[in-house]
Design a protein around this motif. Structure first.
Motif, PDB file in Angstrom:
ATOM      1  N   UNK A 226      29.513  -4.852 -27.408  1.00 58.15           N
ATOM      2  CA  UNK A 226      30.638  -5.737 -27.103  1.00 58.15           C
ATOM      3  C   UNK A 226      31.719  -4.950 -26.380  1.00 58.15           C
ATOM      4  N   UNK A 227      32.162  -5.452 -25.246  1.00 53.76           N
ATOM      5  CA  UNK A 227      33.106  -4.701 -24.421  1.00 53.76           C
ATOM      6  C   UNK A 227      34.543  -4.865 -24.902  1.00 53.76           C
ATOM      7  N   UNK A 228      35.301  -3.776 -24.754  1.00 49.59           N
ATOM      8  CA  UNK A 228      36.725  -3.792 -25.061  1.00 49.59           C
ATOM      9  C   UNK A 228      37.491  -4.303 -23.843  1.00 49.59           C
ATOM     10  N   UNK A 229      38.778  -4.663 -24.020  1.00 55.26           N
ATOM     11  CA  UNK A 229      39.586  -5.070 -22.860  1.00 55.26           C
ATOM     12  C   UNK A 229      39.626  -3.994 -21.776  1.00 55.26           C
ATOM     13  N   UNK A 230      39.621  -2.720 -22.186  1.00 59.42           N
ATOM     14  CA  UNK A 230      39.628  -1.623 -21.197  1.00 59.42           C
ATOM     15  C   UNK A 230      38.363  -1.659 -20.350  1.00 59.42           C
ATOM     16  N   UNK A 234      37.882  -2.386 -16.307  1.00 62.39           N
ATOM     17  CA  UNK A 234      37.127  -1.513 -15.412  1.00 62.39           C
ATOM     18  C   UNK A 234      36.115  -2.324 -14.603  1.00 62.39           C
ATOM     19  N   UNK A 235      35.466  -3.287 -15.247  1.00 62.09           N
ATOM     20  CA  UNK A 235      34.508  -4.147 -14.528  1.00 62.09           C
ATOM     21  C   UNK A 235      35.203  -4.887 -13.387  1.00 62.09           C
ATOM     22  N   UNK A 236      36.390  -5.444 -13.688  1.00 61.01           N
ATOM     23  CA  UNK A 236      37.143  -6.170 -12.652  1.00 61.01           C
ATOM     24  C   UNK A 236      37.621  -5.218 -11.558  1.00 61.01           C
ATOM     25  N   UNK A 237      38.068  -4.033 -11.981  1.00 58.63           N
ATOM     26  CA  UNK A 237      38.565  -3.025 -11.037  1.00 58.63           C
ATOM     27  C   UNK A 237      37.453  -2.591 -10.084  1.00 58.63           C
ATOM     28  N   UNK A 238      36.281  -2.262 -10.658  1.00 57.60           N
ATOM     29  CA  UNK A 238      35.158  -1.787  -9.848  1.00 57.60           C
ATOM     30  C   UNK A 238      34.675  -2.853  -8.869  1.00 57.60           C
ATOM     31  N   UNK A 239      34.793  -4.106  -9.263  1.00 53.86           N
ATOM     32  CA  UNK A 239      34.336  -5.217  -8.411  1.00 53.86           C
ATOM     33  C   UNK A 239      35.057  -5.219  -7.061  1.00 53.86           C
ATOM     34  N   UNK A 240      36.350  -4.875  -7.083  1.00 53.60           N
ATOM     35  CA  UNK A 240      37.137  -4.854  -5.849  1.00 53.60           C
ATOM     36  C   UNK A 240      37.279  -3.447  -5.266  1.00 53.60           C
ATOM     37  N   UNK A 275      33.890   4.647 -14.892  1.00 52.89           N
ATOM     38  CA  UNK A 275      32.811   3.810 -15.420  1.00 52.89           C
ATOM     39  C   UNK A 275      32.358   4.286 -16.790  1.00 52.89           C
ATOM     40  N   UNK A 276      32.276   5.606 -16.991  1.00 54.61           N
ATOM     41  CA  UNK A 276      31.726   6.141 -18.249  1.00 54.61           C
ATOM     42  C   UNK A 276      32.802   6.331 -19.326  1.00 54.61           C
TER      43      UNK A 276
END
Length: 620
Positions: A226-230, A234-240, A275-276
């Motif tokens: 389960x992913x944390x808000x952080x 990062x997922x949203x950040x990496x997308x752009x 990412x890590x």
């Protein structure tokens, strides 16, 4: 074609470590060829081969990401490696692929280590059982109701109740605390615990994944995925961010005509540490909790719990042990038959106060009632027999004499709860029942205040005087007594609406609505299955030391994630700024593909080491 690619990828994964070693050997041979024996052909050939070996796994990952319409880090590296080979920068392409593969190796090993708590739990799961006749059988063959034998040194294979024998059981797999607990006929045992001494016969009540141990494994495995808000950030950040790096590299090439600079931007723009960093912190924090008997159900829970400022407590079974004992009996002419009737009615309830009364009465002649009603927040009505609190007496117009009121006041002032018994329209018995406060609760609550909890409130169905006596001993700020389950839930909802960050701690079925409504629901491991399943955090030892550890751990984990994100972003921005400014001649150029990639991979190592500190965290 897809099947061939899949098989090829599986083989690459199986030999990924060997490929990293081979790349390193080839790079070393290249340097020896160039600087040792002055043979440029050795230098070029070894660097090209090393580049290709490292490039193939990266290219496959990039291709798979493109198929699902994602621009991944692997795509940036792939383009950069192809470009470096095209312009003859074989050393850079070889070092980039090696460092990228080596970074992946470090990530894999780190996640394996942080998940070691789950592996340890899984390995502790029982695989076989002994029938009551001593015949060994596979654990999957055991069914509810089966009677099983557990010998010294063997694991208890199921959740169940001992019907014969006694011994000392180590429940470290359940509570995280290695200590022996005496178990005898009538007591419960849990799958995964170990019988250190003695012989016991157990009737299976829960088997397989339904056991407490099975649920622990399932909950922690789900939590680590389960992913944390952080991580979501990062997922949203990496997308752009990743497409932005591609655009910056293209613009740099167009305006500077410097292909090497553009390729270097692609390589050093890879946000590997970003990412890590957060997943390592999240998994390490949850693993730390699991190892110490604290089940935290996901990174989101970890983040929310770290911001909690108000704790709400149930009393019986939470702040107190729930091991209630009758300490005072006031008899106003009750007959032996009435006492038998009280025991018969209370014997139908599993409420701690009821079991205390039955235990005190001892042997009794069972009496059957025509009609029995449980009145929420008041007690039990069995035919014309009333057993409950003062509210029940008032509602049913039972007169309480001044002498009896004085007795009730004295009992409640001492911190005990009262159970009143009325029959034939008059009060005939008063039981004073005390519940022992859990050891170390006062010290733990002080620690929680030190960590950042500003307000503590007790919500209880018990009377106000008794509740306040307990609250005074523990230093709790506020008491709300005589509450029914729905009234507790309303208090939780009201405090949430006022902007408070609420954690509710309880153990019973009646606490489930409050556990579900709070920002964070915390269940005692000794509580009901419903409470445990409804909650966000489970304290398997039912200890407030675990609560202090969980709160401190959540704060450290969130801080650790933030540190890793800052480190990752600062390093990437520094490298890109140095490259672009150096390439335009505005500042001296000291970052190239090789040195930049070294700094890049060093940042990955730093966030990994920082995250792994959480594995060893322990609240003092």
């Amino acid at each position: 074609m897809a099947k061939i690619t899949l098989n090829f990828q599986k083989r690459l994964q199986q030999h990924s470590n060997h490929l990293v070693i081979l790349s390193a050997i080839l790079i070393v041979l290249g340097y020896l060829g160039k600087y040792g024996v002055n043979q440029i052909w050795i230098w070029n050939s070894t660097m090209i081969i090393a580049s290709i070996i490292g490039f193939i796994p990266v290219a496959i990952h990039a291709y798979q990401a493109i198929k699902v319409k994602q621009i991944s880090i692997d795509l940036l590296v792939s383009i950069a490696v192809i470009g470096a080979l095209f312009i003859g920068e074989y050393e850079e392409s070889a070092i980039v692929t090696f460092l990228f593969a080596f970074g992946g190796f470090l990530e894999k090993k780190t996640l394996e280590k942080t998940r070691s708590s789950i592996k340890e739990l899984t390995n502790m799961a029982p695989s076989t059982a002994l029938s009551a006749d001593g015949e060994e059988m596979d654990i999957d063959e055991v069914e509810i109701g089966d009677k099983l034998l557990v010998k010294t040194g063997r694991q208890v294979p199921v959740d169940g109740r001992i019907y014969q024998g006694s011994g000392y059981v180590n429940e470290a797999s359940i509570t995280g605390e290695s200590r022996e607990i005496r178990k005898e006929a009538g007591t419960k045992v849990f799958a995964g615990s170990i019988l250190e001494n003695g012989t016991i016969y157990v009737e299976a009540e829960k088997v397989g994944e339904d056991t407490t141990f099975g649920k622990i494994i399932e909950l922690v495995e789900e939590a680590q995925d389960t992913k944390s808000p952080a991580e979501k950030f990062i997922d949203r950040f990496a997308k752009y961010y990743t497409p932005a790096v591609l655009v910056i590299a293209a613009i740099t090439w167009v305006f500077s005509y410097n292909l090497e600079l553009a390729i270097t931007i692609l390589v050093l723009g890879c946000p590997g540490a970003l990412v890590i960093g957060a997943p390592v912190s999240n998994v390490a924090g949850i693993g730390n909790g699991a190892k110490r008997g604290v089940l935290i159900k996901g990174g989101d829970v970890m983040n929310t719990f770290s911001h909690i400022d108000t704790l709400l407590f149930d009393k019986t079974g939470t702040l107190t042990k729930g091991n209630t004992e009758v300490v005072v009996v006031k008899n106003y002419g009750a007959s032996k038959e009435l006492i038998d009737a009280v025991a018969s009615a209370e014997n139908e309830s599993d409420h701690p106060l009821a079991t205390a009364v039955v235990r005190m009465i001892g042997k009794f002649n069972p009496i059957k009632f025509e009609k029995t009603d449980v009145v929420k927040g008041q007690g039990i009505i069995a035919d014309n027999l009333l057993i409950g609190n003062e509210k029940m007496m008032v509602v049913n117009h039972i007169t309480i004499s001044p002498e009896q009121k004085q007795d009730i006041t004295e009992i409640t002032d001492s911190g005990a709860s009262v159970v009143l018994v009325a029959a034939d329209n008059r009060l005939q018995l008063i039981y004073g029942i005390a519940d022992e406060i859990r050891s170390g609760v006062k010290e733990s609550l002080e620690e929680l205040r030190h960590e950042g909890i500003s307000r503590m409130i007790m919500l209880t169905g018990d009377n106000e005087t008794t509740a306040k006596a307990v609250a005074t001993q523990l230093g709790i700020d506020e008491v709300r007594a005589n509450l029914m389950p729905e009234e507790k839930a309303e208090v939780v909802k009201s405090l949430k609406n006022s902007g408070k960050k609420i954690a509710f701690i309880g153990d019973g079925v009646n606490d489930s609505p409050s556990l579900a409504l709070a920002n964070i629901g915390i269940a005692m491991g000794s509580g009901t299955d419903t409470a445990i399943e409804t909650s966000d955090i489970v304290l398997m030892k039912s200890s407030f030391d675990e609560l202090v550890h969980a709160y401190g751990l959540s704060k450290r984990t969130v801080a650790n994630m933030t540190q890793n994100i800052v480190i990752a972003i600062v390093v990437v921005l520094f490298l890109l700024a140095s490259l672009i400014l150096g390439g335009t001649g505005l500042v001296p150029s000291f970052v190239n593909m090789g040195t930049g990639m070294f700094v890049h991979e060093a940042s990955i190592l730093i966030v990994i080491v920082n995250g792994m500190r959480l594995i060893r965290y322990r609240e003092k």
